[in-house]
Design a protein around this motif. Structure first.
Motif, mmCIF file in Angstrom:
data_model
loop_
_atom_site.group_PDB
_atom_site.id
_atom_site.type_symbol
_atom_site.label_atom_id
_atom_site.label_comp_id
_atom_site.label_asym_id
_atom_site.label_seq_id
_atom_site.Cartn_x
_atom_site.Cartn_y
_atom_site.Cartn_z
ATOM 1 N N VAL A 4 10.487 16.841 -9.958
ATOM 2 C CA VAL A 4 10.679 15.655 -10.795
ATOM 3 C C VAL A 4 10.264 15.955 -12.231
ATOM 4 O O VAL A 4 10.882 15.478 -13.183
ATOM 5 C CB VAL A 4 9.851 14.480 -10.233
ATOM 6 C CG1 VAL A 4 9.911 13.282 -11.163
ATOM 7 C CG2 VAL A 4 10.374 14.092 -8.861
ATOM 8 N N THR A 29 8.988 16.142 -5.772
ATOM 9 C CA THR A 29 9.452 14.798 -5.440
ATOM 10 C C THR A 29 8.614 14.190 -4.314
ATOM 11 O O THR A 29 8.182 14.875 -3.399
ATOM 12 C CB THR A 29 10.925 14.846 -5.005
ATOM 13 O OG1 THR A 29 11.705 15.403 -6.058
ATOM 14 C CG2 THR A 29 11.443 13.452 -4.670
ATOM 15 N N LEU A 64 13.169 14.525 -14.323
ATOM 16 C CA LEU A 64 14.357 14.153 -13.546
ATOM 17 C C LEU A 64 15.563 14.997 -13.959
ATOM 18 O O LEU A 64 16.701 14.526 -13.973
ATOM 19 C CB LEU A 64 14.668 12.665 -13.723
ATOM 20 C CG LEU A 64 13.545 11.702 -13.325
ATOM 21 C CD1 LEU A 64 13.909 10.270 -13.702
ATOM 22 C CD2 LEU A 64 13.247 11.797 -11.828
ATOM 23 N N GLU A 150 12.619 6.311 -10.225
ATOM 24 C CA GLU A 150 12.384 7.516 -9.426
ATOM 25 C C GLU A 150 11.001 8.099 -9.705
ATOM 26 O O GLU A 150 10.453 8.809 -8.866
ATOM 27 C CB GLU A 150 13.462 8.551 -9.736
ATOM 28 C CG GLU A 150 14.875 8.067 -9.432
ATOM 29 C CD GLU A 150 15.918 8.906 -10.109
ATOM 30 O OE1 GLU A 150 16.132 10.061 -9.670
ATOM 31 O OE2 GLU A 150 16.527 8.431 -11.092
ATOM 32 N N ARG A 181 9.667 8.354 -3.692
ATOM 33 C CA ARG A 181 9.583 8.418 -5.146
ATOM 34 C C ARG A 181 8.286 9.125 -5.556
ATOM 35 O O ARG A 181 7.506 9.545 -4.711
ATOM 36 C CB ARG A 181 9.676 7.017 -5.746
ATOM 37 C CG ARG A 181 11.063 6.398 -5.529
ATOM 38 C CD ARG A 181 11.171 5.012 -6.135
ATOM 39 N NE ARG A 181 10.490 4.015 -5.318
ATOM 40 C CZ ARG A 181 10.232 2.771 -5.737
ATOM 41 N NH1 ARG A 181 10.561 2.407 -6.966
ATOM 42 N NH2 ARG A 181 9.640 1.908 -4.942
ATOM 43 N N THR A 182 8.065 9.254 -6.840
ATOM 44 C CA THR A 182 6.976 10.100 -7.331
ATOM 45 C C THR A 182 6.078 9.320 -8.288
ATOM 46 O O THR A 182 6.567 8.498 -9.065
ATOM 47 C CB THR A 182 7.546 11.339 -8.048
ATOM 48 O OG1 THR A 182 8.469 11.998 -7.172
ATOM 49 C CG2 THR A 182 6.452 12.320 -8.437
#
Length: 313
Positions: A4, A29, A64, A150, A181-182
């Protein structure tokens, strides 16, 4: 899955002050990634660089899959961000600020925002100016989560909040990571971080000392208390993060990358007794903060080479 966040060889200076020095790290992630350090260590600077609010002097940052220098607006659209002191319109009610913010996002932003307020027990009709710090923090978190980002970035989110509100924040982080998600969490509340973090990065004066999964840190770092019959310190088969002496008793925080048999220490001359225990994250953090760079260099290089695939969300 692609990371991510990717930070590679980043340096940032403000005049003669170096805020970050040759920092590299990745954030997988579906994890809670904790960025730990004292005030002025470079945590907030890192966040601003990731959001495109500052530009690095050298190196690259991607969030991302997007370049933080060239695609900052798109990053900010897709990321949720809660600063330490959220900027909210005090004259608006909780409902009105959600309606206003919904204009920047596609549907069903406002509907999701209201669900979050209900979960956090925030009254829709109360003005921001009439809210406690904890309730304002809940509004800020709801605004940052309503578009289901995200990545959620939190900069000292629980600073000054009461125990119950902090617990709600922590539960939210775990829920987000569980959904795939992170979360990037910058904090000096070490005890709270220990409860939720998957990976921990420790920075000191702009330098990255360690990036490691919390489970690995807890497995590999031990506190040794060794009682000697003489004044000479024992010989240790591993890296030493910190040590202190009280009379004939020595206390070490050590790191080993293998299953070291510390029972063999008792066979050394003058060793009377050996006790071991697993230290807390706060004790590990303090040891890294107090260790000089020469002593920590070998540990630092080894700890950076972790495999993100081994971290389970």
């Amino acid at each position: 899955m692609n990371p991510v966040i990717e930070i590679s060889r980043v340096t940032k200076r403000f005049g003669s002050h170096t805020a970050l020095s040759d920092v590299s790290l990745t954030v997988p992630t579906g994890t809670v990634f904790a960025l730990l350090g004292e005030n002025g260590a470079g945590k907030t600077t890192t966040i601003k660089l990731l959001l495109g609010l500052e530009e690095a002097d050298c190196g690259s940052l991607r969030v991302l899959g997007l370049d933080c220098r060239r695609e900052a607006e798109e990053i900010r659209r897709r990321v949720g961000y809660v600063p330490e002191q959220p900027a909210l319109y005090d004259w608006m009610t909780a409902s009105e600020i959600g309606w206003f913010t919904a204009g920047f996002y596609p549907e069903p932003y406002e509907q999701e925002y209201r669900k979050l307020l209900e979960r956090f027990r925030v009254p829709l009709g109360r003005k921001i100016s009439q809210m406690s710090k904890g309730m304002r923090a809940k509004v800020s978190l709801s605004l940052s989560l309503a578009h289901q980002p995200e990545l959620l970035i939190l900069d000292e989110p629980t600073s000054g909040l009461d125990t119950l509100v902090r617990r709600e924040f922590l539960e939210s982080m775990v829920d987000i990571a569980a959904a795939g998600r992170t979360v990037l969490l910058s904090s000096h509340q070490i005890g709270e971080v220990e409860r939720v973090a998957d990976i921990v990065a420790i920075v000191r004066e702009g330098e990255l000392l360690v990036v490691e999964s919390l489970d690995t840190l807890k497995c590999q770092i031990r506190e040794l208390t060794i009682t000697m019959s003489g004044s000479r310190p024992p010989e240790l088969p591993c890296d030493t993060l910190s040590r202190r002496q009280r009379g004939r008793q020595w206390q070490f925080l050590v790191r080993t990358l293998q299953n070291t048999d510390f029972d063999d220490l008792s066979k050394q001359p003058e060793v009377v007794a050996v006790e071991t225990r697993t230290p807390s994250l706060e004790e590990i953090f303090v040891a890294y903060m107090q260790s000089d760079k020469r002593e920590g260099s070998n540990v630092e290089e080894e700890s950076r080479n972790y495999d993100p695939a081994e971290v389970q969300p």
